[in-house]
Structure formats: C-alpha cells, structure tokens
Design a protein around this motif. Structure first.
Motif, PDB file in Angstrom:
ATOM      1  N   PRO A 251      -1.069  15.024 -19.015  1.00 33.34           N
ATOM      2  CA  PRO A 251      -0.825  16.182 -18.142  1.00 33.34           C
ATOM      3  C   PRO A 251      -1.356  15.995 -16.733  1.00 33.34           C
ATOM      4  CG  PRO A 251      -2.567  16.663 -19.739  1.00 33.34           C
ATOM      5  CD  PRO A 251      -1.936  15.377 -20.169  1.00 33.34           C
ATOM      6  N   GLU A 252      -2.432  15.229 -16.589  1.00 41.85           N
ATOM      7  CA  GLU A 252      -3.004  15.027 -15.256  1.00 41.85           C
ATOM      8  C   GLU A 252      -2.016  14.331 -14.308  1.00 41.85           C
ATOM      9  OE1 GLU A 252      -6.381  14.265 -18.297  1.00 41.85           O
ATOM     10  OE2 GLU A 252      -4.221  13.917 -18.115  1.00 41.85           O
ATOM     11  N   LEU A 253      -1.122  13.533 -14.891  1.00 39.30           N
ATOM     12  CA  LEU A 253      -0.185  12.765 -14.064  1.00 39.30           C
ATOM     13  C   LEU A 253       1.164  13.447 -13.861  1.00 39.30           C
ATOM     14  CD1 LEU A 253      -0.699   9.055 -15.226  1.00 39.30           C
ATOM     15  CD2 LEU A 253      -1.786  10.296 -13.345  1.00 39.30           C
ATOM     16  N   VAL A 254       1.364  14.623 -14.451  1.00 33.50           N
ATOM     17  CA  VAL A 254       2.661  15.293 -14.316  1.00 33.50           C
ATOM     18  C   VAL A 254       3.010  15.572 -12.852  1.00 33.50           C
ATOM     19  CG1 VAL A 254       3.929  17.420 -14.812  1.00 33.50           C
ATOM     20  CG2 VAL A 254       2.719  16.220 -16.648  1.00 33.50           C
ATOM     21  N   PRO A 255       2.083  16.072 -12.016  1.00 39.36           N
ATOM     22  CA  PRO A 255       2.451  16.278 -10.609  1.00 39.36           C
ATOM     23  C   PRO A 255       2.853  14.975  -9.905  1.00 39.36           C
ATOM     24  CG  PRO A 255       0.449  17.498 -11.131  1.00 39.36           C
ATOM     25  CD  PRO A 255       0.719  16.604 -12.300  1.00 39.36           C
ATOM     26  N   ILE A 256       2.224  13.862 -10.269  1.00 44.67           N
ATOM     27  CA  ILE A 256       2.582  12.571  -9.676  1.00 44.67           C
ATOM     28  C   ILE A 256       3.954  12.130 -10.174  1.00 44.67           C
ATOM     29  CG2 ILE A 256       1.809  10.232  -9.204  1.00 44.67           C
ATOM     30  CD1 ILE A 256      -0.108  12.483  -8.322  1.00 44.67           C
ATOM     31  N   LEU A 257       4.217  12.328 -11.461  1.00 45.32           N
ATOM     32  CA  LEU A 257       5.536  12.020 -12.011  1.00 45.32           C
ATOM     33  C   LEU A 257       6.622  12.774 -11.253  1.00 45.32           C
ATOM     34  CD1 LEU A 257       7.455  10.886 -14.252  1.00 45.32           C
ATOM     35  CD2 LEU A 257       6.891  12.954 -15.567  1.00 45.32           C
ATOM     36  N   ASP A 258       6.403  14.065 -11.022  1.00 43.57           N
ATOM     37  CA  ASP A 258       7.410  14.877 -10.330  1.00 43.57           C
ATOM     38  C   ASP A 258       7.602  14.396  -8.891  1.00 43.57           C
ATOM     39  OD1 ASP A 258       7.762  16.375 -12.609  1.00 43.57           O
ATOM     40  OD2 ASP A 258       6.406  17.982 -11.974  1.00 43.57           O
ATOM     41  N   LEU A 259       6.499  14.069  -8.229  1.00 48.64           N
ATOM     42  CA  LEU A 259       6.581  13.581  -6.858  1.00 48.64           C
ATOM     43  C   LEU A 259       7.374  12.279  -6.785  1.00 48.64           C
ATOM     44  CD1 LEU A 259       5.680  13.573  -3.847  1.00 48.64           C
ATOM     45  CD2 LEU A 259       3.655  12.299  -4.607  1.00 48.64           C
ATOM     46  N   LEU A 260       7.040  11.333  -7.664  1.00 47.77           N
ATOM     47  CA  LEU A 260       7.701  10.034  -7.622  1.00 47.77           C
ATOM     48  C   LEU A 260       9.163  10.140  -8.040  1.00 47.77           C
ATOM     49  CD1 LEU A 260       4.955   7.645  -9.052  1.00 47.77           C
ATOM     50  CD2 LEU A 260       5.435   8.238  -6.668  1.00 47.77           C
ATOM     51  N   ALA A 261       9.442  10.953  -9.052  1.00 45.99           N
ATOM     52  CA  ALA A 261      10.826  11.115  -9.491  1.00 45.99           C
ATOM     53  C   ALA A 261      11.684  11.690  -8.362  1.00 45.99           C
ATOM     54  CB  ALA A 261      10.898  12.006 -10.728  1.00 45.99           C
ATOM     55  N   GLY A 262      11.113  12.640  -7.621  1.00 44.48           N
ATOM     56  CA  GLY A 262      11.842  13.192  -6.483  1.00 44.48           C
ATOM     57  C   GLY A 262      12.048  12.165  -5.390  1.00 44.48           C
ATOM     58  N   GLN A 263      11.047  11.315  -5.174  1.00 45.69           N
ATOM     59  CA  GLN A 263      11.158  10.249  -4.172  1.00 45.69           C
ATOM     60  C   GLN A 263      12.164   9.186  -4.602  1.00 45.69           C
ATOM     61  OE1 GLN A 263       9.092   9.368  -1.151  1.00 45.69           O
ATOM     62  NE2 GLN A 263       8.953  11.592  -1.132  1.00 45.69           N
ATOM     63  N   LEU A 264      12.169   8.856  -5.907  1.00 49.04           N
ATOM     64  CA  LEU A 264      13.094   7.832  -6.398  1.00 49.04           C
ATOM     65  C   LEU A 264      14.533   8.318  -6.311  1.00 49.04           C
ATOM     66  CD1 LEU A 264      13.630   5.109  -7.709  1.00 49.04           C
ATOM     67  CD2 LEU A 264      13.078   6.129  -9.927  1.00 49.04           C
ATOM     68  N   ASP A 265      14.755   9.571  -6.734  1.00 51.00           N
ATOM     69  CA  ASP A 265      16.061  10.229  -6.579  1.00 51.00           C
ATOM     70  C   ASP A 265      17.200   9.377  -7.134  1.00 51.00           C
ATOM     71  OD1 ASP A 265      17.878  12.206  -5.842  1.00 51.00           O
ATOM     72  OD2 ASP A 265      18.147  11.395  -3.833  1.00 51.00           O
ATOM     73  N   ARG A 266      17.083   9.003  -8.402  1.00 53.26           N
ATOM     74  CA  ARG A 266      18.119   8.235  -9.080  1.00 53.26           C
ATOM     75  C   ARG A 266      18.399   8.871 -10.441  1.00 53.26           C
ATOM     76  NH1 ARG A 266      18.335   6.534  -4.676  1.00 53.26           N
ATOM     77  NH2 ARG A 266      18.547   4.382  -3.924  1.00 53.26           N
TER      78      ARG A 266
ATOM     79  N   PHE B  71      -3.183   7.998  -6.090  1.00 45.15           N
ATOM     80  CA  PHE B  71      -2.576   9.149  -6.751  1.00 45.15           C
ATOM     81  C   PHE B  71      -3.666  10.167  -7.082  1.00 45.15           C
ATOM     82  CE2 PHE B  71       0.670   5.873  -8.282  1.00 45.15           C
ATOM     83  CZ  PHE B  71       1.555   6.174  -7.251  1.00 45.15           C
ATOM     84  N   LEU B  72      -4.437   9.934  -8.128  1.00 43.26           N
ATOM     85  CA  LEU B  72      -5.597  10.777  -8.431  1.00 43.26           C
ATOM     86  C   LEU B  72      -6.879  10.168  -7.897  1.00 43.26           C
ATOM     87  CD1 LEU B  72      -4.828  11.855 -12.114  1.00 43.26           C
ATOM     88  CD2 LEU B  72      -4.187  12.984  -9.972  1.00 43.26           C
ATOM     89  N   ARG B  73      -6.881   8.838  -7.724  1.00 45.48           N
ATOM     90  CA  ARG B  73      -8.039   8.133  -7.209  1.00 45.48           C
ATOM     91  C   ARG B  73      -7.565   6.753  -6.733  1.00 45.48           C
ATOM     92  NH1 ARG B  73     -11.974   8.245 -11.638  1.00 45.48           N
ATOM     93  NH2 ARG B  73     -13.320   7.391 -10.017  1.00 45.48           N
ATOM     94  N   PRO B  74      -8.351   5.998  -5.981  1.00 48.58           N
ATOM     95  CA  PRO B  74      -7.939   4.660  -5.562  1.00 48.58           C
ATOM     96  C   PRO B  74      -7.811   3.707  -6.750  1.00 48.58           C
ATOM     97  CG  PRO B  74      -9.661   5.495  -4.103  1.00 48.58           C
ATOM     98  CD  PRO B  74      -9.585   6.441  -5.274  1.00 48.58           C
ATOM     99  N   VAL B  75      -6.684   3.016  -6.807  1.00 50.76           N
ATOM    100  CA  VAL B  75      -6.391   2.031  -7.854  1.00 50.76           C
ATOM    101  C   VAL B  75      -5.689   0.843  -7.196  1.00 50.76           C
ATOM    102  CG1 VAL B  75      -4.987   1.545  -9.919  1.00 50.76           C
ATOM    103  CG2 VAL B  75      -6.232   3.718  -9.732  1.00 50.76           C
TER     104      VAL B  75
ATOM    105  N   GLU C  79       0.860  -1.183   0.000  1.00 52.51           N
ATOM    106  CA  GLU C  79       0.000   0.000   0.000  1.00 52.51           C
ATOM    107  C   GLU C  79       0.892   1.228   0.000  1.00 52.51           C
ATOM    108  OE1 GLU C  79      -4.215   1.332   1.971  1.00 52.51           O
ATOM    109  OE2 GLU C  79      -2.961  -0.139   3.012  1.00 52.51           O
ATOM    110  N   ILE C  80       0.728   2.109  -1.013  1.00 51.64           N
ATOM    111  CA  ILE C  80       1.656   3.231  -1.161  1.00 51.64           C
ATOM    112  C   ILE C  80       0.991   4.596  -1.051  1.00 51.64           C
ATOM    113  CG2 ILE C  80       3.266   1.881  -2.541  1.00 51.64           C
ATOM    114  CD1 ILE C  80       2.159   3.285  -5.036  1.00 51.64           C
ATOM    115  N   GLY C  81      -0.329   4.645  -0.864  1.00 51.38           N
ATOM    116  CA  GLY C  81      -0.993   5.938  -0.737  1.00 51.38           C
ATOM    117  C   GLY C  81      -0.751   6.817  -1.960  1.00 51.38           C
ATOM    118  N   ASP C  82      -0.386   8.081  -1.717  1.00 50.00           N
ATOM    119  CA  ASP C  82      -0.141   9.007  -2.831  1.00 50.00           C
ATOM    120  C   ASP C  82       1.309   8.980  -3.300  1.00 50.00           C
ATOM    121  OD1 ASP C  82       1.271  10.372  -0.884  1.00 50.00           O
ATOM    122  OD2 ASP C  82       0.050  12.189  -0.962  1.00 50.00           O
ATOM    123  N   GLY C  83       2.113   8.077  -2.751  1.00 45.14           N
ATOM    124  CA  GLY C  83       3.497   7.937  -3.176  1.00 45.14           C
ATOM    125  C   GLY C  83       4.470   8.837  -2.455  1.00 45.14           C
ATOM    126  N   GLY C  84       3.995   9.647  -1.535  1.00 50.34           N
ATOM    127  CA  GLY C  84       4.863  10.649  -0.948  1.00 50.34           C
ATOM    128  C   GLY C  84       5.444  10.328   0.408  1.00 50.34           C
TER     129      GLY C  84
END
Length: 324
Positions: free
Chosen positions: A58-73, A121-125, A12-17
């Motif tokens: 475009p709807e997923l760009v904020p999630i992409l940025d969040l995850l990329a920052g979390q991955l930090d690779r 992320f945007l909704r439960p999946v 379970e990862i929630g919003d990824g943050g």
C-alpha cells in the motif's frame, strides 16, 4: 567465447514525476509489454493485479499511480504492479557481510536493461533497474542493500516478481530484520534467493510460491535452495560449485571476475552481465566488468552511458577504471 560490447546507462529520475523516468520507460515499451501474461491483458486479470498490489504494497500505491500516468500506455499500470508478469529465470551468485553485498548477475545480455537508477520515491534508492521500476539489486539511504538470484526450481504461481519486491523492501525497510519480516508476508511468483546486508548483519533467505521463507545457513546464494540438486541441473548451472567458490573467496571482487563465478555461457542465459559491489553503510556501489568499473553513490551520482566488454574473464590487476 570472445568478448562482446554492452552499453550501461545511469539515470537520475527523482520522484518519477518530471518525465525523465517516463521518457526512458516509454522507449523500452515495445519490448517491455511482452512481459505481461495473457491473464494480465484481460480486464479481470488487471483488476486482480491491482488488488494484490494494493493489499501487499500500500505504501507504493501513490507511486504506482504516478508512474502509470507518466507511462501512459495500455496495460502500463498492470505491468508496473509486477503481479501479472511472465516468469524469468536468471543465473547469479551473491554473498553478503556486515556493510557489504557483492553479486554477479548472469542473464542474456540483450535482455538485461542495464540501467543504474537513482530515485527518490519514498526515500533515496540506487539500484540496477529492470521492468519499469523493479530492481535486480540495490541499496537505500538507511544502509540496507538487497539482491536476487533465481532459486532453481521451475515453479510459478500467482504473486509478485522479485524485482518489485526488492524495490518495496528498499523503499520501506531500514534493516535486514525488517526486510525479512516483510518478505515473510509477500506472495512471490517463482522461487528466489534474496541476500540482504546492513551495517550490522547479512543474511540470505529462500522464498517462493510453494514454501515458507527459510533463512540459509550463511549469507551466500547461487541458484538452488535447501532441496537436493539433480545431477543434470548441477551439470548445466554449476550452482553448487559456484556457491562453494563464493564461500571460499569471500567478498573478493577479483574472484567474481574469474571462473567459476564469472560465467560466459550467454547463449543459454548463464553469462555474467555485471558484478555489483555495494557498501550500503557508505552509500556507495561499484559496478565491475573485466576491463572497467563505474562507481555511483548518494553523494555523487553521475548520469551517463558506458560501453563495456563482457564475456572475457580477467583478473583485476590490469584493469582500468573508467573515467566518470
């Protein structure tokens, strides 16, 4: 061949943050970074991948940025766009009906991540994750389920992997009709078959880099599309045989766990790794193996690990359900 063990996990990862997704994905990075194309490792290629993602998702760009920052690779952001990923070719058989989606995923077991993920992320999946945040199959809280199979033609052009496309559909669509409309506009790197189901409708569509979207005659798919199948391809994949078998069986879990739908040629990537039975209108999915099953739902998602045996087809009459 005899059975082999594979461990699946539920996360379970929630919003990824909050670090749970990052901890899991960072541990896989030594293997995952090998998915990047040579072009994607260049500054220019990374910029093209980012631009394609921004244009079409475009709807997923904020999630992409969040995850990329979390991955930090290094290369992590480009990897997560799924627009600079080397092609992969899986087996698979699937069918949909009103309120149900049933599929076998066939692939080399050691190369399948085997992670069931619940996200918001945007909704439960809920779905079977691959390559960071892509999905092999999944469902959302609106009652939409989707899954993929390889379309059988060795064509590769610039575009997205189907993995991130399934994620995008589940994050932004509520019905089969909405998802098909979105699919018509997305550039997809290799031929793929997508089966979709909601409360009222099911469909299979053929997509790819060299053809417009085509809706199949029914909501079933193996590993070919609308074009004739060469004899050697049928001999090696049995795609037409499997399609006929799944059509005849209908939404029957027991049939999916027996030949010809359950395959064991793992050495050539044609072995069944898991069977997924989605009931998206109920918000439930059960993953099946010859000797076990594991149910997850939006109301009762249980993180953990399960070691199962694959490679020995059986009937389901004497199978035991794994304790949750």
């Amino acid at each position: 061949m005899g059975g082999q063990q594979k461990t699946f996990r539920a996360l379970e990862i929630g919003d990824g943050g909050d670090g749970r997704w990052a901890e899991h994905t960072q541990a896989l990075w030594p293997t995952a970074e090998g998915w990047l194309t040579d072009d994607g490792r260049t500054e220019e290629g990374a910029a093209r991948a980012r631009a394609l993602f921004e244009k079409h998702m475009p709807e997923l760009v904020p999630i992409l940025d969040l995850l990329a920052g979390q991955l930090d690779r290094p290369g992590g952001e480009t990897y997560l766009t799924h627009a600079a990923i080397r092609p992969f070719f899986s087996g698979c058989t699937q069918l949909g009906g009103k309120g149900v989606l049933l599929r076998n995923y066939d692939f080399p077991p050691d190369e399948c991540e085997g992670t069931i993920v619940s996200s918001r992320f945007l909704r439960p999946v809920i779905g079977m994750q691959e390559a960071g945040w892509g999905l092999l199959d999944g469902m959302n809280d609106a009652g939409l389920a989707v899954s993929l199979t390889f379309g059988g033609r060795l064509v590769h052009r610039p575009g997205f992997t189907i993995l991130i496309v399934l994620r995008y559909l589940l994050e932004t669509c509520e019905t089969v009709g909405q998802a098909i409309s979105r699919l018509r506009e997305l550039p997809i790197a290799i031929p793929q078959n997508v089966t979709l189901a909601d409360r009222d409708r099911a469909a299979t569509v053929y997509v790819g880099p060299d053809t417009p979207l085509i809706e199949a005659t029914d909501a079933c798919a193996a590993n070919h599309q609308h074009l004739p199948i060469p004899e050697d391809q049928e001999a090696s994949t049995r795609t037409q045989e499997r399609l006929a078998a799944v059509r005849a069986a209908g939404p029957d879990v027991a049939a999916m766990l027996r030949p010809p739908l359950y395959q064991t040629a793992y050495e050539v990537g044609q072995g069944t790794v898991y069977t997924a039975h989605y009931r998206p209108a109920e918000g439930r999915v059960t993953y099946h193996w010859p000797d076990a099953s594991w149910e997850q739902s939006f109301d009762d998602f249980t993180p953990g690990h399960r070691a199962v045996t694959i490679g020995t087809p059986q009937g389901v009459g004497n199978r035991s359900t794994m304790a949750r």
